[in-house]
Scaffold this active site. Structure first.
Site, PDB file in Angstrom:
ATOM      1  N   ASP A  38       0.865  -1.180   0.000  1.00 26.50           N
ATOM      2  CA  ASP A  38       0.000   0.000   0.000  1.00 26.50           C
ATOM      3  C   ASP A  38       0.900   1.227   0.000  1.00 26.50           C
ATOM      4  OD1 ASP A  38      -1.749   2.063   0.416  1.00 26.50           O
ATOM      5  OD2 ASP A  38      -2.511   1.342   2.346  1.00 26.50           O
ATOM      6  N   ALA A  62      -1.718   4.073  -9.195  1.00 24.15           N
ATOM      7  CA  ALA A  62      -2.458   5.311  -9.423  1.00 24.15           C
ATOM      8  C   ALA A  62      -3.959   5.059  -9.395  1.00 24.15           C
ATOM      9  CB  ALA A  62      -2.076   5.922 -10.772  1.00 24.15           C
ATOM     10  N   THR A  64      -6.847   5.953 -11.528  1.00 22.72           N
ATOM     11  CA  THR A  64      -6.914   6.426 -12.914  1.00 22.72           C
ATOM     12  C   THR A  64      -8.336   6.620 -13.440  1.00 22.72           C
ATOM     13  OG1 THR A  64      -6.782   4.142 -13.710  1.00 22.72           O
ATOM     14  CG2 THR A  64      -4.702   5.359 -13.502  1.00 22.72           C
ATOM     15  N   THR A 103       0.942  12.043 -15.718  1.00 28.18           N
ATOM     16  CA  THR A 103      -0.029  12.059 -16.810  1.00 28.18           C
ATOM     17  C   THR A 103      -0.051  13.372 -17.584  1.00 28.18           C
ATOM     18  OG1 THR A 103      -2.423  11.912 -17.282  1.00 28.18           O
ATOM     19  CG2 THR A 103      -1.781  12.843 -15.171  1.00 28.18           C
ATOM     20  N   ASP A 104      -0.540  13.308 -18.808  1.00 29.47           N
ATOM     21  CA  ASP A 104      -0.767  14.500 -19.629  1.00 29.47           C
ATOM     22  C   ASP A 104      -1.921  15.341 -19.096  1.00 29.47           C
ATOM     23  OD1 ASP A 104      -2.479  12.332 -20.322  1.00 29.47           O
ATOM     24  OD2 ASP A 104      -3.004  13.316 -22.208  1.00 29.47           O
ATOM     25  N   TYR A 125      -8.705  14.293 -11.160  1.00 27.39           N
ATOM     26  CA  TYR A 125      -7.632  13.358 -11.486  1.00 27.39           C
ATOM     27  C   TYR A 125      -6.343  14.100 -11.821  1.00 27.39           C
ATOM     28  CZ  TYR A 125      -4.817  10.217 -14.365  1.00 27.39           C
ATOM     29  OH  TYR A 125      -3.776   9.509 -14.904  1.00 27.39           O
ATOM     30  N   LYS A 129      -2.798  14.165  -9.628  1.00 32.30           N
ATOM     31  CA  LYS A 129      -1.532  13.723 -10.203  1.00 32.30           C
ATOM     32  C   LYS A 129      -0.480  14.831 -10.152  1.00 32.30           C
ATOM     33  CE  LYS A 129      -0.652  10.328 -11.964  1.00 32.30           C
ATOM     34  NZ  LYS A 129      -0.018   9.101 -11.403  1.00 32.30           N
TER      35      LYS A 129
END
Length: 303
Positions: A38, A62, A64, A103-104, A125, A129
Site C-alpha cells: 500500500d 495510481a 486512474t 499524466t498528460d 484526477y 496527479k
C-alpha cells in the site's frame, strides 16, 4: 550481478507491461500489487523496501478513473498525491532512486507541451496527479517524474480494447476535438527500464526532474479509432462500425478533459537513449495481439 527493480501498482496497465518486459541485462523486475504494498502506508512501503537492496523503484500505482475521481476526490488524492509522497520519503531514507509516473492531464492546452510547460489541471484526477509530482520532487532529489498519455495495451480496459469491443456495431460516435499522444504501455515499460539502466550507469537521472514519454505522432480520439478499426479490418472478416466524428460536448461527463494534451518526448529520448516508435505501429501490434487472443478463445470454446 543482478540488480532488482521494484514496481508498485502491479494490477494496472503499466504494472502488467513491466511484469512481462525484458529488462536490460543485469536488471530484474519485481511487480507488487496493492495488497502487497500500500503506497499510502509508510509501514507497508518500508516492509517492501527492507526485503532486499533495491536498485530503483517505479511507482505505477495510481487512481486512474477520471470520472470516478470527481465523486471521490479524497480517494484520488490519497493514491495519487499521498502515495507518491510516502514513496518519496521512504526511498530517500533507503537511498533508492524513484521514478514516478504521471499524466498528460496535468495540462489544459494548447500543445504540444514540453516538460517545463505550465500545468493547469482541469479535473480532480489531473490535480491529484500534479500534487503527486510536486510531492515527489519536494521530498527527494534522487527522483524523476515521467509523464505519459493515452496508454493502451491488449489486455486491460483502455480506449483500444473498448473500441474493439464494438466491432460489428453499425455506427460509433467518437470525439474528434480532443487531441493527444497515444502511447503503448509496452513501449513505456521498455523506456522506463532503459532510463533506470542509464541512471545506474551514470549515478543520476540528469538535470531534468520531469520527462515526457509518448509514442511518436499525435491523434484525435477519432483518428485513433480509425486506425484501430483499419488495423482490425486488414485481416478480419467482421465488419467495423461507421465512425461519426462528434465534439466532446456531445457526451455527458463529470470531468473536464484537456482538448490538446499532446506532449513532446525529445528530452526522454536524449536522456535514456531510446526513441519510441510511431503510435500507429504500436496500435497495429496491439490489435494483432487482441485478434490472436480472441481467436484463441473462440477456437478453445468450440473444441
Amino acid at each position: 550481478m543482478v540488480r532488482d527493480i521494484l514496481v508498485t501498482g502491479g494490477e494496472g496497465q503499466l504494472g502488467r507491461a513491466l511484469s512481462r518486459a525484458a529488462p536490460p541485462a543485469g536488471l530484474r523486475v519485481h511487480v507488487v500489487s496493492r495488497t502487497e504494498c500500500d503506497v499510502c502506508s509508510l509501514e507497508s512501503v518500508g516492509r517492501i523496501l527492507d526485503q532486499r537492496p533495491w536498485a530503483a523503484v517505479i511507482n505505477a500505482a495510481a487512481f486512474t478513473d477520471v470520472e470516478g475521481a470527481e465523486d471521490v476526490p479524497a480517494q484520488a488524492f490519497r493514491v495519487n498525491a499521498l502515495g507518491p509522497a510516502v514513496l518519496a520519503q521512504a526511498t530517500r531514507a533507503a537511498g533508492v532512486p524513484l521514478i514516478h509516473v504521471s499524466t498528460d492531464f496535468v495540462f489544459s492546452g494548447p500543445g504540444p507541451h514540453e516538460e517545463t510547460a505550465r500545468t493547469q489541471p482541469l479535473n480532480v484526477y489531473g490535480a491529484s496527479k500534479r500534487a503527486g509530482e510536486l510531492a515527489v520532487l519536494a521530498a527527494t532529489s534522487d527522483a524523476v517524474v515521467v509523464r505519459t498519455a493515452w496508454l493502451f495495451d491488449g489486455e486491460g480496459r483502455n480506449f483500444v480494447t473498448r473500441i474493439l469491443d464494438r466491432v460489428g456495431d453499425d455506427q460509433l460516435d467518437i470525439v474528434s476535438d480532443e487531441v493527444g499522444s497515444p502511447t503503448a504501455a509496452n513501449d513505456l515499460a521498455e523506456g522506463l527500464l532503459r532510463l533506470i539502466a542509464v541512471r545506474l550507469q551514470t549515478g543520476g537521472f540528469g538535470a531534468e526532474p520531469i520527462l515526457h514519454f509518448v509514442n511518436e505522432g499525435s491523434a484525435s480520439r477519432h483518428e485513433l479509432a480509425q486506425a484501430v478499426f483499419a488495423a482490425w479490418a486488414a485481416s478480419a472478416e467482421t465488419s467495423t462500425p461507421r465512425l461519426r466524428a462528434v465534439p466532446a460536448a456531445a457526451f455527458a461527463s463529470k470531468a473536464r478533459r484537456p482538448s490538446d494534451s499532446r506532449m513532446t518526448g525529445e528530452v526522454f529520448a536524449r536522456v535514456a537513449g531510446y526513441r519510441p516508435r510511431h503510435w500507429r505501429e504500436a496500435v497495429q501490434e496491439v490489435v494483432d495481439q487482441i485478434r490472436a487472443a480472441r481467436s484463441g478463445r473462440i477456437v478453445g470454446a468450440t473444441q
